[in-house]
Structures are given as C-alpha cells and as structure tokens.
Design a protein around this motif. Structure first.
Motif, PDB file in Angstrom:
ATOM      1  N   ARG A 150      14.378  32.035  40.070  1.00  0.00           N
ATOM      2  CA  ARG A 150      13.461  31.238  40.879  1.00  0.00           C
ATOM      3  C   ARG A 150      12.227  32.059  41.273  1.00  0.00           C
ATOM      4  NH1 ARG A 150      17.701  28.193  45.036  1.00  0.00           N
ATOM      5  NH2 ARG A 150      18.544  26.690  43.526  1.00  0.00           N
ATOM      6  N   PRO A 152      -5.408  34.202  46.684  1.00  0.00           N
ATOM      7  CA  PRO A 152      -4.105  33.587  46.375  1.00  0.00           C
ATOM      8  C   PRO A 152      -3.646  32.635  47.474  1.00  0.00           C
ATOM      9  CG  PRO A 152      -4.030  35.933  45.923  1.00  0.00           C
ATOM     10  CD  PRO A 152      -5.336  35.676  46.623  1.00  0.00           C
ATOM     11  N   GLU A 189      -0.769  31.784  48.143  1.00  0.00           N
ATOM     12  CA  GLU A 189       0.494  32.232  48.743  1.00  0.00           C
ATOM     13  C   GLU A 189       0.263  32.987  50.055  1.00  0.00           C
ATOM     14  OE1 GLU A 189       0.791  31.028  44.874  1.00  0.00           O
ATOM     15  OE2 GLU A 189      -0.260  32.881  45.428  1.00  0.00           O
ATOM     16  N   ASP A 233       9.876  32.499  38.478  1.00  0.00           N
ATOM     17  CA  ASP A 233       9.151  31.267  38.137  1.00  0.00           C
ATOM     18  C   ASP A 233       7.979  30.974  39.071  1.00  0.00           C
ATOM     19  OD1 ASP A 233      10.779  30.800  35.985  1.00  0.00           O
ATOM     20  OD2 ASP A 233      12.108  29.401  37.025  1.00  0.00           O
ATOM     21  N   ILE A 234       7.839  31.753  40.164  1.00  0.00           N
ATOM     22  CA  ILE A 234       6.708  31.546  41.074  1.00  0.00           C
ATOM     23  C   ILE A 234       5.428  32.005  40.391  1.00  0.00           C
ATOM     24  CG2 ILE A 234       5.661  32.226  43.268  1.00  0.00           C
ATOM     25  CD1 ILE A 234       8.469  32.550  44.420  1.00  0.00           C
ATOM     26  N   SER A 235       4.501  31.093  40.221  1.00  0.00           N
ATOM     27  CA  SER A 235       3.243  31.404  39.550  1.00  0.00           C
ATOM     28  C   SER A 235       2.255  31.938  40.582  1.00  0.00           C
ATOM     29  CB  SER A 235       2.674  30.146  38.878  1.00  0.00           C
ATOM     30  OG  SER A 235       1.427  30.417  38.276  1.00  0.00           O
ATOM     31  N   SER A 236       1.979  33.238  40.514  1.00  0.00           N
ATOM     32  CA  SER A 236       1.138  33.874  41.519  1.00  0.00           C
ATOM     33  C   SER A 236       0.576  35.178  40.984  1.00  0.00           C
ATOM     34  CB  SER A 236       1.963  34.154  42.792  1.00  0.00           C
ATOM     35  OG  SER A 236       1.236  34.934  43.704  1.00  0.00           O
ATOM     36  N   PRO A 237      -0.615  35.574  41.441  1.00  0.00           N
ATOM     37  CA  PRO A 237      -1.156  36.888  41.067  1.00  0.00           C
ATOM     38  C   PRO A 237      -0.417  38.034  41.747  1.00  0.00           C
ATOM     39  CG  PRO A 237      -2.616  35.797  42.612  1.00  0.00           C
ATOM     40  CD  PRO A 237      -1.573  34.797  42.234  1.00  0.00           C
ATOM     41  N   TYR A 265       5.855  39.274  42.550  1.00  0.00           N
ATOM     42  CA  TYR A 265       7.071  39.039  43.336  1.00  0.00           C
ATOM     43  C   TYR A 265       8.272  39.701  42.678  1.00  0.00           C
ATOM     44  CZ  TYR A 265       4.696  35.672  46.325  1.00  0.00           C
ATOM     45  OH  TYR A 265       3.851  35.085  47.227  1.00  0.00           O
TER      46      TYR A 265
END
Length: 514
Positions: A81, A136, A138, A84-88, A91
């Motif tokens: 999971r 971002p 996030e 699968d987090i789409s972020s610059p 993580y």
C-alpha cells in the motif's frame, strides 16, 4: 562424535536465540523511545473543542464495539500500500512507521474519525496553497501530526496553531502576534506562512523528508545531524543523529499519510462536526466583540471562536488586516445589520466605545448555562478532571472550559465551578463532602447485577422491538447493533438524557415493529 556435533549445534541455537531475544527487546524499546510524546497529547487536545463535542455529545471515545474487529495486517500489505502511494516523497516502511500506523488505526480510531471529518474543512485550504506553489499535496498531512487539526493547540515549547509555529518563526513569516491577535491560530494565514516556510526549507535541502525534519527541530539540528553522519542527506541515514522527538516525526508523517489514504480499508469514516464548509470573511471597520455578533445574529460565541481562533480575547481590533469569518448565511445576515451590530451594547464592552476593552471582559469568564445552578467542588488528593466530570454527570470538556483548565492540570484545594440542573442542586451539592468510594459509585454507568432488582422497567409495548441492557453496555454500543439506529434515536425513544445511567436488565425501545 555425533553427540558432540549435536551439543555444538544446540549451543549455537541457544546463542542465536538469546541474541534474537535481545534484539527484539531493543527494537521494542526503540519503538517506545521514537514515538513523539506530543502525538497523543495533540490527539487528546482535540476532545476539548466545541465543534467536536457539539456534533456528537454522547460519543464513547477509544472503544471498539463488539461488532467492529480490528485485525492485524501483514507487513506485506502495508509495504504494498505504501509503495502504491504516488508522491515525490520516498515513502518507506519499517517497524517504527508500523507503530505509528497502529496508533492511528487501532489505538486512537475515534479521534482519527474526528480528524477525517475536520479534514473536509481544512484540507481544501491547504491544497489550494500547495497547488499555487506546485508543492507535494501530501504536505497537507503535516498538521495531522503537528496539531491533530486543532487550531487552538499549544505545545509545551510554546508553538501554537494548526502548523505549530514558534513565536519568532511566526513573526518572521509575517504573522501578527499581540495582546489581542495570534495569527499562528488563523487557519488561512498560518497555512500561507507554513507553506512558504516549507518552500524555503526545500530550497536548502532538496529532500522533502529532511524538510519535514527541519520543520520539526529546526535547520540547525538537521545540519548538525548531516555533519555527524559524514555528510549524508537522507533522513534514514542521519536518523540516529537527530533529536529523539524528530526521529519519530517523519515516521509519524508517513503513518498519517497512509492512514488518510487507506482509511476505508481500516473501516475509518469521518465523524461529523459543526464547522460550515462554505464560509466568507467580513472586514471589520471598528473594534468588535464576539458577544455583540452573537446577540445580533443569534449564534453561539463558541461558534465564532471556532471559525476565528486567532482572536485571543473574543475581540476583533479595527484595521484592514482583521476580518470576521462566518458561514455564508451568517455573513449575509451580518451585512444586513452591520451598523446595528457595532452599536449593540457598545458601552458595555468598550471604554467610551473605543478600542480599549473594559477590564472585566479581558479575563476568562464563561457564560452561565441557561436553567443551570452553580455548585462548587474542592479538589482533593487523588482527584482527576475525568473523575470529577463523571461524578457530576458533565462532559470533561465542559468542566475544563468552565474552570479554564489546561492539560487537565488541577491542584489540591482548588475550587471548581460546576453547572448542574436546578432541580438537582441539592443532590450534586452533597458530592463535595462524600468519600472517594461513594463518589466512585456515582460514576458507574451501569449498576451492579445484585442491585438490578431495585430498578423496574416500564410496561413493554408490543408495538416496539426491545433490547435488554447487559453489563458493559452503553447507548452507543447498543445503537451499533442495529442498522440505521443512533444513540440519539435511543435517547429520544426512551426519554433519556446524556446524564442518564443505564442499569442491567433495563429494557430499551429500539424501533417500532414493522
């Protein structure tokens, strides 16, 4: 020879087992040490907010009803999971991140549901500013670990507001802080300042996790950690060179991001709150007191405080930089009677109608609730705010508010005011002189089984479904057993109030038979 080999092998296995056990213990100690001590304090601070308590006064916090089972999730699921987090942001998952995920998804579920509800009000504000700077999205989760989305949060170090600005940092980024105004608590202005600060930090580090660490402990501490690590510019490589609290800060941020993105997978849904989603601001021409607005618009002072937490003394100074935020409908009503609002009881709240507030209104002084009488309780050794609230059948948040209690700090000999129903004044007045044992018996929400016979049920109405109260039940857990039924439905149907005590064997109406 064979026996010698077996003995050597057994010895090796024992040594490995001892080392593994020691490692397990070290890991568990590390988890305890790296959890930021302020994190649960921030979550608890949310309980004292009017817009939370008003929305669900009878909610039982931090308990799991029998039909809500929280199962352990395999690490492989967490890993997938998070990947699968789409972020610059890079993580990652480890045991420290896992401990923070479990704090949010298991131990503090109801408070996370409160924050999910509050996010509907605050996140659009954060996202707008992040989008404008192409940063971002996030980063909107940062106030989750900073303040639990509580604009009135105030840390032991002196940081304030949603983004927990220190005094000098707030001033540096253009926030006004004076006797009447603290814009660190202004949701919009503090958001603009915080995102500008984060942008400046990224220009230095070019790594978002280092930026988040520096936001928590300051660039100086991050720079020291980089030097002591041999020049590494990766959070996990400078991890043990950072202050202890900051070590848990980035893992807590990763866990907050995970929790909000996968809330539904953990059966976490937003609790309602009373904050309006659509608001407007009104420029204030003259000094204005919240009570003037409350009287003229027929709204609660607490409602005005919740939308305008930056004003320290319920007073808005005049000036181009100061505005009053209201729900759209209330803003329209204000515009229609604006001149009358300024004139309403002006000499009552201001000296000669001018800026200076009369002294009796500068100090904390809560309104006396209608149809209530005042009784006093003297704090004794061993008392706690939660216990006293139980004895008087009031909410802990109300007791704190009435007596200006911060962080549950009370002292022996302190006199606390409590507002109780007028027709029960004599009953509650006796509590101050009771023994501790007698007072504890008052706080039980269900009576012991051997005293159930002293209670009698009303005649059963054949037109309704009934439920028989068992040990440990409360209105919320009972309501959860039935689809479409809330605790407030049960209260209305059975003529109960928030202070009503259930007793074992009591028969409650659930709903009309179909």
């Amino acid at each position: 020879m064979q026996k010698v080999k077996e003995l050597v092998l057994l010895t090796i296995m024992m040594i490995v087992g001892i080392v593994a056990n020691a490692q397990d213990k070290r890991d568990s100690i590390t988890l305890l040490e790296e959890t930021p001590p302020y994190l649960e304090e921030c979550l608890d601070s949310l309980l004292n907010q009017w817009y939370i308590n008003k929305a669900h006064n009878n909610l039982v916090l931090d308990t799991l009803p029998s039909d809500e089972v929280v199962s352990q999730i395999p690490d492989s699921v967490y890993i997938k999971r998070i990947a699968d987090i789409s972020s610059p942001m890079p993580y990652t998952y480890n045991s420290i991140v896992k401990s923070h995920i479990e704090l949010y998804t298991i131990r503090r579920r109801e408070l996370v549901k409160n924050m999910l509800g509050l996010s509907e009000y605050y996140f659009p504000m954060f996202e707008q500013e992040l989008d404008a700077r192409q940063m971002p999205m996030e980063l909107k989760y940062l106030p989750i670990i900073e303040s639990a989305l509580n604009p009135r949060a105030y840390s032991r170090a002196g940081a304030s507001g949603l983004w927990q600005f220190m005094y000098y940092t707030g001033k540096q980024y253009g926030l006004t802080i004076n006797s009447y105004v603290d814009e660190r608590r202004d949701p919009y202005k503090s958001t603009v300042a915080a995102i500008a600060f984060l942008d400046d930090l990224y220009a230095i580090y070019k790594d978002w996790f280092l930026v988040i660490a520096a936001y928590n402990c300051g660039p100086g501490n991050v720079n020291k950690a980089i030097r002591r690590s041999g020049g590494h510019r990766d959070f996990w490589k400078i991890y043990y060179h950072l202050p202890r609290e900051t070590r848990g800060y980035v893992p807590a941020f990763i866990a907050a991001t995970y929790t909000f993105m996968y809330a539904k997978e953990h059966n976490l849904h937003a609790n309602p709150n009373s904050l309006p989603l659509a608001t407007d601001t009104i420029s204030i021409k003259q000094p204005l007191h919240f009570k003037q607005v409350a009287d003229m618009l027929n709204v609660k002072v607490d409602y005005l405080r919740s939308l305008n937490p930056q004003y320290r003394k319920d007073l808005i100074p005049a000036g181009d930089d100061y505005a009053l935020r209201l729900a759209i409908a209330d803003a329209s009503n204000f515009a229609a009677v604006e001149d009358s609002v300024y004139l309403h009881k002006r000499e009552t709240y201001f000296v000669n109608g001018k800026t200076t507030v009369k002294p009796q209104y500068t100090a904390y002084s809560p309104d006396t609730p209608k149809n209530k009488a005042t009784v006093y309780y003297t704090v004794k050794s061993g008392d706690a705010v939660g216990l006293i609230a139980d004895w008087y059948d009031v909410r802990t948040s109300d007791l704190r508010y009435w007596n200006n209690i911060r962080r549950n700090m009370i002292r022996v000999g302190q006199k606390l005011r409590v507002y109780v129903p007028k027709n029960k004044t004599e009953y509650y007045s006796r509590i101050n002189d009771m023994s501790y044992t007698d007072k504890q018996q008052l706080s039980s929400k269900t009576v012991p089984a051997n005293s159930a016979s002293t209670k009698k049920n009303e005649p059963v109405d054949g037109n309704y479904e009934y439920y028989t109260v068992r040990s440990g039940d409360n209105l919320w857990t009972i309501a959860r057993r039935y689809s479409g039924i809330s605790n407030k439905d049960l209260m209305e149907l059975n003529g109960l109030t928030e202070s009503s005590k259930l007793w074992i064997g009591q028969k409650l109406k659930i709903r009309p038979k179909s």
